[in-house]
Design a protein around this motif. Structure first.
Motif, short mmCIF file in Angstrom:
data_model
loop_
_atom_site.label_atom_id
_atom_site.label_comp_id
_atom_site.label_asym_id
_atom_site.label_seq_id
_atom_site.Cartn_x
_atom_site.Cartn_y
_atom_site.Cartn_z
N THR A 1447 0.84 -1.21 0.00
CA THR A 1447 0.00 0.00 0.00
C THR A 1447 0.87 1.25 0.00
O THR A 1447 0.58 2.24 -0.70
CB THR A 1447 -0.92 -0.01 1.23
N TYR A 1448 1.95 1.20 0.76
CA TYR A 1448 2.88 2.34 0.77
C TYR A 1448 3.51 2.53 -0.61
O TYR A 1448 3.62 3.67 -1.11
CB TYR A 1448 3.94 2.08 1.84
N HIS A 1449 3.92 1.44 -1.27
CA HIS A 1449 4.49 1.55 -2.62
C HIS A 1449 3.45 2.06 -3.61
O HIS A 1449 3.79 2.83 -4.52
CB HIS A 1449 5.02 0.18 -3.07
N MET A 1450 2.21 1.65 -3.44
CA MET A 1450 1.15 2.12 -4.34
C MET A 1450 0.96 3.63 -4.18
O MET A 1450 0.81 4.35 -5.18
CB MET A 1450 -0.15 1.38 -4.01
N ILE A 1451 0.97 4.12 -2.95
CA ILE A 1451 0.84 5.57 -2.73
C ILE A 1451 2.01 6.30 -3.35
O ILE A 1451 1.85 7.37 -3.99
CB ILE A 1451 0.73 5.85 -1.21
N ASN A 1452 3.22 5.77 -3.19
CA ASN A 1452 4.39 6.42 -3.78
C ASN A 1452 4.31 6.45 -5.31
O ASN A 1452 4.69 7.44 -5.94
CB ASN A 1452 5.67 5.69 -3.34
N CYS A 1453 3.82 5.36 -5.91
CA CYS A 1453 3.69 5.34 -7.38
C CYS A 1453 2.68 6.39 -7.83
O CYS A 1453 2.90 7.09 -8.83
CB CYS A 1453 3.25 3.94 -7.83
N LEU A 1454 1.57 6.50 -7.11
CA LEU A 1454 0.57 7.50 -7.49
C LEU A 1454 1.12 8.91 -7.36
O LEU A 1454 0.75 9.82 -8.12
CB LEU A 1454 -0.69 7.33 -6.62
N LYS A 1455 1.99 9.12 -6.38
CA LYS A 1455 2.60 10.44 -6.23
C LYS A 1455 3.68 10.67 -7.28
O LYS A 1455 3.75 11.74 -7.90
CB LYS A 1455 3.20 10.57 -4.83
N GLN A 1456 4.54 9.66 -7.47
CA GLN A 1456 5.70 9.82 -8.35
C GLN A 1456 5.28 10.06 -9.79
O GLN A 1456 5.92 10.83 -10.51
CB GLN A 1456 6.58 8.57 -8.26
N TYR A 1457 4.19 9.44 -10.21
CA TYR A 1457 3.75 9.57 -11.60
C TYR A 1457 2.50 10.44 -11.72
O TYR A 1457 1.76 10.32 -12.68
CB TYR A 1457 3.47 8.18 -12.18
N SER A 1458 2.25 11.28 -10.70
CA SER A 1458 1.09 12.16 -10.77
C SER A 1458 1.30 13.36 -11.67
O SER A 1458 0.35 14.00 -12.10
CB SER A 1458 0.72 12.63 -9.36
#
Length: 1742
Positions: A1447-1458
């Motif tokens: 879940t933490y990695h998913m949040i980071n991906c959504l931020k990194q590629y936002s």
């Protein structure tokens, strides 16, 4: 060992004292048998000679060693007697401020008269799940023990709370119920536990009052059953009450009050809701002012009233019922103010105008005249008459008071019944725990009927308690396999028989109450006569109105006055009838007839311990004594059917002073509550019980080396004991424990102390000897040195003279000069040699340095040229590599752009073909509909013709029948012929109609089949044409792409040549070759342009052909020519594709317009068909009417024929003819009816066919509308594509301009280079070689281009970092990647966060398609699935850790590629290109963040549940420091059923190992380091808080050695942090409170400086915790000192100004705020591959 041997010097004893009951004294001289005095030294320094009877010596009680003082359990004391118990309680209560102490199975609770910080929720959670004895004694420990035994043994439990008034029974019972309410949450919406707690304020308001001993004294007994279900959650409760003190309603002693509810109501008299009650202040009512003061200090009656009303509402008791209760209470107050006057003699009266009488009657709805009359009169029933007789004022007042008491008693029972109803929840009770809050033994100066019943109840409870203690002792002995011997203990059955047996006190009292003239004196005389011989019953010497009973606690004198009246509890029947006739329903129900044979309370069918005593007469069942005896018998049955637990509340002083201890009052209560009886039972057997491990640890100093060498510790203990104590009867060996008789532990402690003292003396001897020997050696050495100096000086003085001194001085001078001369000569020689050597050496060094400089200079020259050559070669190599990389990268980018353009063109062509196919299908449907319409028109015409023909036939038939009717008698033969002709004609006509319809149907079927075949053939032809067009378009696109690729390659080659030319500055020879290459490239480009022109012309022809196919039957030739471009010179450019797209859009619009027109015409045709259908229906109705008329005519003909038949009955021939005519007529009617039915069926069939056609046409119309909408959407998409193509066209134009500029700059640079000269030959050679390499590269590039043109080469795939999936595969994706995924897979662990990256790549694909519904569905499915996994596996640490990381990695991906600036700063160019383009997922990020926080809390909870059982054993109980024992064996006798024997042993290594497992699992799952640090900090806080809480709640843990142990364990934790590189987590800071507590245990605690140091250094501990640790400090050995109360007061005065929390416990449930730091991933999405083990084959990499 004999007990007399312990009376030796320095031992201490207890002697009686008048003031302190017992005082301590020290033996000054050993006692020997035959001594008549014991010499003692008191604590104040005075000597005392204690007399001893030498014949039967009664020695004073021995005092326990100081190491045993302050024990948690009184039965653990070595000497069990009254002074030891009293002193232990005093030390704990006064010095340690501990109010709870165990005494076997009893919890002794001393009322502190002060609010303590030991009842918070944190304390409840700390005691939850703990074994009894693991922590300090507490009321919560008893509640937990009862709850645990109920859950484990499935047996009901009881907690019996007893004590004097003011001892704290009510508060203790309240805490017990609060514990159950918090520990066993019901989990339902009814919140039963809140209701159970809410019942306390109500019962206290109506049943508690202020007495001289207690401000909130319970004036009734209460047994509350708390019901539990099978999951041991509270589901309800039931309350039983005993012996309410009704007399308090009408009388209170000095400084006492009535029940609280009266004062609460009076305080609210001014409120609007109480106006109707006519209340006054409390000091104006007779029943509330008798005690004097109406206020209680610190109590707000109005606020308590609000709390009472709130709890009424919480229990579901409506405001109407509350108002009824308040009316009754107000009526009682007004009744007490009714003034009864004495009117002379034995008469009394009440004024009719008395306002309080009027208020009472109005509130309760009774007759005022009747009340006033029967208060002052009574009715006497004689044999023949009934007499009304006035009564004196005293009896009238008694009647008034009796009425008030009876009303209040009924109201009390009613409220309790309502509370029980509210607490009863639907559901089956599995078990229950009963809490008995009952009065303790009471003895006052004047004891009456209430005290007699109270003491009778305590006798029954004491008997039950003795039997239970005896039973537990027996179970313990049987468990340990120790022989059981009978123990003599006090049995109070004779006293119980004296009270309740036949002809006992209660039986005689009930018998006397039967007599109307019975008096207290008569009853007392019967007691003297019948019970005078009983040794437990006595008659006072100085009184004839009292009697004495020897209870188990004390001898009590009861005054007989009032016994009969209180036992009868009678009320005049006339007043009862008035109350029954009340208009107030509540009051009327109070006095209804009751079945006295049935108890209203709940009972249990259990077998009593003893058979109950039956009453002597049925009439006696109505007495108060009999009721109380039966209710008490039922209570005993209930308690015998449960497992009891005992809480004895002690009142330390009568002044209610905090932590003041009155020994006389305490010992009086200890004797009365059964504590000393428990001590007596324990002392007669083996009171001290230690485990083998405790004994071995404590008394290993008494063992020999051989005994210590044995491996079996149990055998070692047996060997030591047999050697130390010769009498084997003084101890017994059990399976797990050693049982000692009284005094033996003290003897062992004495031996241990003697051994330690001897060891200390030996150590001191050797240390002192070593110090003296060392001192002696130092002194001896110093003396020898002094002697040497003194002797040398003396010898010199003896041997040296003046002449010798002069000669010696002359010799010294000569020696000085000679040595000087010799040294000067040597120096000069050495100096000369040194200078010569230096000259030669310096010359050689200079020549060597010169040669070296020359070599270096030459080497520098060589290096210069060599390095220059190397640098040039390296630069050429690097530049060649860079050019190759740039060339490959640009080719790759061009290929990617061409593929994107091909995809877009392919999509446009597919849409065009779909439009063409839909258009052709629409035309086919329209043609079919037209054909059907024509058929329906033909059918309509045929139906009309048939209808006309049918009408004509019907009219002809009617005319013929009419003619036949007129000439029936004359023209019979003509009539028959006419009938036959008409019948044949009708039959032929109907047959013809039927044949025609069948033929039409067959023709229609053939036409339909032919049309279907034609449609199928056309559809196949069209599909073939579409496929051919697609193939042609695909081929054109490929040619176009190849041409564009050649153009791009040519541009790339030209740009590269341009760069090469710029680099080849000053090289003249290469310019002509470069010009030739440029000329070749230009010619190549012209050839490419020509090919593009040809291809574009072919594409234009294809587009025009497609347009003509689309609009061939719709638009004219001019329109078609306008839609396609005619200028072939402009098509070859890429931008002209827009023109083609515009033409296709125009064609689409024309097609849409044509379809719209056709749709409108079709709608008009449908409306026409509908009108035709209505017309057909109307005509059908007319035909039916016509046939009805025909049938009517036929009926009239039948009637006429019958008439004619009757008229011509004389003619037989006519009869026959008529009958024949009738038969033919009937056949004709039947035939007509059959034809009519067939016609109706045919009409209905035609109607149904038409309706179906209409429905099909409407569905086709809706389909066309949907197609139109889809075409509109596609149109909008085409417009978007066109805009994108325009943008790309602009970019191509800008690139072309840049190329032109580059060409011009190239020509200028070439002209400039021709004018320059090349000066350096080396550079020319390098340029030649570089030119040759470039030429070879150009040739190889040309060859590759030619190869590409001839055969299509395989292009390496360039992935976009997306995963394509179908919408229907979403559930499979979620199932495989979330729900079914196991965190222990190899692939999952090799790539941390793999599921999160896969899911994000699917999210990117949905964003790439601009499909919002798909994206939203996927995100919701992900969140829901993760929630489900966490819910289903919330106890699985690995699963929760795995999904927290993902879940933490998913949040980071959504931020990194936002695409947001703050998150894309560290992204690579490719990662920036992979950012989301169409949707903002910030809301889903927030939802995922909330979900991550929830998962984190579940994660912490799972780790806490795993780590919590290890903390206390590992941090406190385990001895990590070898050779230092920090535990003091307590000898506490834990309950056998509350301990698990084979429990796992945890150490500090267990904690560290578990922490390492947690960290390794988190790291394996790829959790970010910042999150790991936060987790470790939270776990360290849990370790520190749990350890500190246990120290605060366990007195045995507060010792100096335990402090050393804790600091050692903290150092282990700190080392673990360093080893795992987690120092930055600040986790060690969370252990500061624990570290300071350990330091506090070790530091000196005696002087003022120590107190100041403690206040300065213990900054992380609040004052409450510091004082608690100081009060709980317990020495392990006799050499340690306790903390004095004066020192504690010093520290408390220094801490009084400190601000902070006042809570004793640290909240182990506290959570630090978690943050999820953004950490961009370096994982390239385009390189990520989906493992086959995940079974995600339906995903496709893009």
């Amino acid at each position: 060992m004999a007990l007399l041997e312990l009376y030796t010097e320095y031992n201490r004893v207890w002697i009686p004292d008048a003031r302190d009951v017992w005082i301590s004294a020290e033996i000054m001289r050993d006692f020997h048998v035959g001594d008549n005095v014991l010499e003692l030294l008191l604590e104040d320094g005075t000597e005392n000679y204690y007399p001893i009877d030498s014949a039967k010596p009664q020695l004073p009680h021995l005092r326990n060693p100081d190491i045993l003082v302050g024990e948690n359990d009184l039965t653990a004391l070595s000497y069990l007697h009254e002074p030891a118990v009293l002193h232990n309680l005093k030390v704990r209560f006064v010095e340690s401020k501990i109010i709870y102490t165990y005494c076997g199975i009893i919890l002794v609770a001393v009322n502190p008269y002060k609010q303590l910080h030991i009842y918070g929720d944190a304390v409840i959670h700390a005691y939850s799940g703990q074994n009894m004895g693991d922590m300090d004694p507490h009321i919560f420990a008893v509640a937990e023990e009862a709850y645990k035994q109920m859950a484990r043994n499935h047996k009901n439990q009881s907690i019996i709370v007893s004590g004097e008034s003011g001892a704290g029974k009510t508060v203790s019972a309240r805490y017990v119920m609060r514990y159950f309410a918090i520990v066993s949450k019901s989990g339902s919406k009814t919140r039963v536990e809140d209701k159970v707690l809410a019942s306390n304020p109500i019962t206290e308001a109506i049943g508690n009052a202020k007495t001289t001993r207690n401000d909130n004294s319970s004036r009734f007994g209460k047994y509350t059953e708390i019901s539990f279900d099978k999951k041991y959650r509270i589901i309800g409760a039931n309350m039983r009450t005993y012996l309410l003190e009704k007399s308090r309603v009408v009388f209170q002693a000095e400084n006492e009050r009535n029940y609280h509810i009266f004062y609460q109501m009076c305080s609210c008299a001014d409120l609007p809701e109480f106006k109707s009650l006519r209340l006054l202040s409390a000091d104006k009512f007779q029943y509330t002012r008798m005690g004097g003061e109406t206020k209680i200090e610190g109590v707000d009656d109005q606020k308590d009233m609000q709390e009472t009303q709130r709890t009424f509402s919480l229990l579901g008791l409506k405001e109407e019922f509350q108002l009824d209760v308040f009316k009754v209470l107000a009526g009682i107050l007004h009744l007490g103010n009714v003034e009864i006057r004495n009117v002379g003699g034995d008469k009394s009266s009440v004024r009719s105008s008395d306002p309080h009488l009027a208020a009472f009657c109005e509130l309760l709805g009774v007759n005022a005249e009747g009340v006033s009359r029967w208060l002052c009169h009574r009715k006497i029933a004689l044999v023949t008459e009934t007499v009304v007789k006035p009564v004196p004022m005293e009896r009238a007042v008694n009647a008034r008071d009796a009425l008030a008491k009876q009303i209040y008693a009924h109201l009390f029972d009613c409220v309790i019944q309502k509370i029980n109803t509210a607490l009863k929840v639907p559901g089956k009770q599995h078990t229950f725990i009963g809490v008995l809050d009952i009065y303790g033994f009471e003895t006052f100066d004047i004891n009456s009927f209430e005290q007699f019943c109270i003491n009778y109840a305590n006798e029954k409870l004491q008997q039950q308690f003795n039997l239970h203690v005896f039973k537990l002792e027996q179970e313990e002995y049987m468990k340990e396999d120790i022989p059981w011997t009978l123990i003599d203990f006090y049995d109070n059955q004779p006293v119980i028989d004296l009270i309740e047996a036949k002809m006992g006190v209660l039986d005689l009292l009930d018998e006397e109450c039967l007599f109307p003239q019975g008096t207290d004196q008569n009853w007392l005389q019967k007691l003297y006569n019948y019970l005078g011989a009983n040794p437990l019953f006595e008659k006072p010497k100085l009184s004839n109105e009292a009697f004495l009973i020897q209870h188990f606690a004390d001898k009590v004198e009861y005054q007989c006055k009032g016994f009969l009246e209180k036992n009868r509890d009678a009320l005049r029947e006339e007043l009862v009838e008035i109350m029954r006739a009340s208009e107030f329903p509540v009051l009327a129900n109070f006095f209804q007839e009751e079945d006295q044979s049935i108890l209203t309370m709940k009972g249990f069918k259990v077998r009593p311990a003893r058979p109950g005593v039956k009453p002597a007469n049925k009439q006696l069942r109505t007495s108060v004594g009999d009721k109380f005896r039966r209710s008490l018998s039922l209570l005993m049955e209930t308690l015998n059917a449960t497992t009891p637990h005992y809480v004895r509340c002690i009142k330390p002083n009568d002044e209610k002073l905090p932590f003041q201890y009155d020994s006389r009052r305490v010992v009086q209560q200890l004797r009365a509550c059964g504590v000393l009886e428990t001590i007596h039972i324990s002392a007669q057997s083996y009171p001290s019980r230690w485990t083998y491990i405790e004994f071995y640890s404590r008394y290993s100093v008494l063992m020999t080396h051989r005994e210590l060498g044995l491996n079996d510790k149990k055998e070692t203990c047996k060997t030591v004991l047999q050697r130390l104590i010769q009498d084997s009867n003084q101890y017994k060996f059990g399976r797990t424990k050693i049982f000692f008789r009284a005094g033996q532990v003290a003897y062992l402690e004495k031996l241990r102390l003697d051994r330690l003292r001897g060891a200390c003396v030996t150590i001191q001897k050797h240390v002192r000897g070593w110090r003296m020997r060392r001192k002696y050696r130092h002194m001896r050495e110093a003396a020898i040195v002094l002697q040497q100096y003194i002797r040398g000086k003396r010898q010199i003085r003896k041997t040296v003279s003046a002449t010798a001194i002069k000669q010696g001085w002359a010799a010294l001078v000569i020696q000085k000069y000679w040595r000087c001369y010799r040294m000067r000569r040597i120096y000069q020689l050495v100096q000369l040699a040194t200078i010569t050597i230096q000259a030669f050496t310096r010359g050689w060094i200079a020549r060597k340095q010169y040669k070296k400089m020359m070599k270096e200079h030459k080497a520098l020259v060589l290096q210069k040229y060599a390095r220059a050559w190397l640098v040039r070669r390296r630069f050429q190599t690097m530049r060649r590599l860079v050019l190759n990389v740039q060339l490959s990268y640009r080719v790759q980018q061009l290929r990617k752009k061409i593929e994107d353009q091909n995809k877009e063109n392919r999509g446009l062509m597919e849409r065009l073909t779909s439009l063409a196919s839909s258009h052709s299908q629409g035309l086919d449907r329209l043609h079919g509909l037209e054909a059907r319409l024509e058929k329906s028109a033909k059918e309509k015409a045929s139906i009309e013709t048939r209808e006309k023909k049918t009408k004509e036939d019907a009219s002809l038939t009617i005319a013929q029948l009419q003619k036949e009717k007129d000439a029936l008698t004359l023209e019979k033969q003509d009539l028959e012929k006419i009938f036959e002709g008409s019948a044949k004609q009708a039959k032929d006509s109907f047959d013809q109609i039927k044949r025609n319809l069948q033929e039409e149907k067959e023709v229609e079927e053939r036409l339909r089949k032919i049309a279907e075949n034609n449609i199928e053939i056309q559809r196949e032809d069209h599909e073939k044409e579409v496929e051919a067009l697609k193939e042609e378009i695909r081929r054109l696109k490929e040619e176009r792409v190849s041409l564009q690729r050649q153009i791009k390659d040519g541009d790339q080659v030209s740009s590269e040549l341009q760069e090469q030319v710029i680099q080849l500055t000053k090289h003249v020879k290469v310019i002509p070759e470069l010009r030739k290459e440029l000329h070749n490239l230009q010619t190549q480009r012209s050839n490419t342009d020509r090919k593009i022109k040809e291809q574009s012309e072919q594409a234009r022809a294809k587009v025009s052909e497609i347009t003509r196919q689309l609009l061939g039957g719709v638009a004219e030739e001019e329109v078609l020519s306008g839609l396609t471009p005619n200028d072939p010179d402009k098509i070859y450019d890429v931008g002209d594709v827009l023109t083609v797209c515009d033409g296709l859009q125009k064609a689409t619009r024309v097609l849409e317009h044509h379809q719209r027109a056709e749709r409108e015409s079709y709608q008009s045709q449908v409306e026409g068909l509908t009108l035709k259908l209505d017309h057909f229906q109307n005509e059908n109705n007319q035909l039916q009417k016509l046939f009805q008329e025909k049938s009517n005519v036929t009926d009239s003909i039948r009637q006429e024929v019958s008439r004619l038949t009757s008229e011509n009955s004389v003619l037989p021939e006519l009869k026959l003819q008529v009958s024949e005519l009738q038969r033919q007529k009937q056949e004709l009617e039947a035939h007509v009816e059959e034809q009519t039915r067939e016609l109706a069926e045919k009409t209905e069939e035609i109607t149904n066919v038409l309706q179906k056609k209409v429905e099909e046409e409407s569905s086709q119309r809706r389909h066309f509308e949907q197609q139109a909408e889809e075409l509109g959407g596609e149109k909008r998409e085409l417009q978007g594509r066109v805009e994108e193509l325009e943008e790309e066209n602009d970019q191509l134009k800008r690139q072309q301009l840049a190329e032109n500029e580059a060409k011009t700059r190239l020509s200028q640079e070439s002209s400039r280079l021709t004018a320059e000269n090349m000066d350096f030959e080396e550079q020319l050679d390098m340029k030649d070689r570089l030119i040759k390499k470039l030429q070879t590269q150009i040739k190889s590039f040309e060859k590759s281009e030619k190869a590409k043109q001839t055969s299509a080469l395989a292009v390496p795939k360039d992935y976009l970092g997306m995963l394509e999936y179908k919408r229907e595969d979403e559930s499979r994706l979620i199932q495989n990647i979330i729900l079914d995924l196991k965190p222990r897979g190899v692939v999952v662990n090799m790539i941390p966060g793999l599921p999160a990256h896969i899911l994000f790549m699917c999210v990117r694909h949905a964003d790439y398609l601009n499909d919002g519904a798909k994206l939203k569905s996927l995100m919701n499915a992900i969140i829901t699935a993760v929630k489900k996994v966490i819910k289903d596996h919330h106890k699985d640490f690995e699963m929760v850790s795995f999904w927290l990381s993902n879940t933490y990695h998913m949040i980071n991906c959504l931020k990194q590629y936002s695409g947001e600036e703050e998150f894309v700063k560290q992204n690579s160019p490719r990662q920036k290109k992979n950012c989301l383009q169409n949707f903002d997922l910030s809301e889903h990020r927030q939802i995922l963040s909330d979900l991550a926080i929830h998962i984190y809390h579940e994660f912490i909870t799972v780790m806490e549940k795993t780590l919590m059982p290890m903390i206390v054993p590992g941090m406190l109980e385990h001895e990590s420091l070898q050779g230092i024992s920090s535990m003091k064996p307590t000898g506490f006798r834990k309950r056998s059923n509350s301990i698990y024997e084979d429990s796992e042993v945890y150490t500090i290594s267990s904690i560290l190992q578990q922490l390492s497992v947690f960290r390794s699992t988190m790291s394996q799952h790829g959790m970010e380091q910042g999150l790991i640090r936060q987790t470790v900090k939270q776990l360290f806080f849990l370790v520190g808080a749990a350890t500190l809480n246990n120290i605060l709640l366990c007195k045995d843990m507060c010792s100096c050695r335990k402090g050393m142990q804790i600091r050692c364990n903290i150092s282990y934790l700190e080392e673990w942090l360093k080893d795992k590189e987690l120092q930055s987590s600040n986790a060690i800071d969370t252990l500061k409170p624990l570290s300071q507590a350990a330091w506090l245990l070790q530091v000196n605690k005696s002087t003022d400086d120590d107190a100041k140091e403690i206040s300065e250094k213990c900054t992380e501990l609040n004052p409450v915790q510091i004082i608690k640790i100081l009060n709980s400090y317990t020495p392990i050995d006799d050499f340690e000192k306790r903390v004095t109360p004066s020192f504690v007061r010093k520290v408390q005065s220094l801490l009084q100004d400190r601000e902070g929390s006042t809570q004793l416990m640290l909240d182990t449930q506290y959570r630090f705020q978690v943050t999820f730091p953004f950490c961009p991933s370096s994982q390239a999405l385009e390189l990520l591959q989906v493992p086959s083990s995940l079974q995600l084959s339906f995903l496709t990499r893009m």
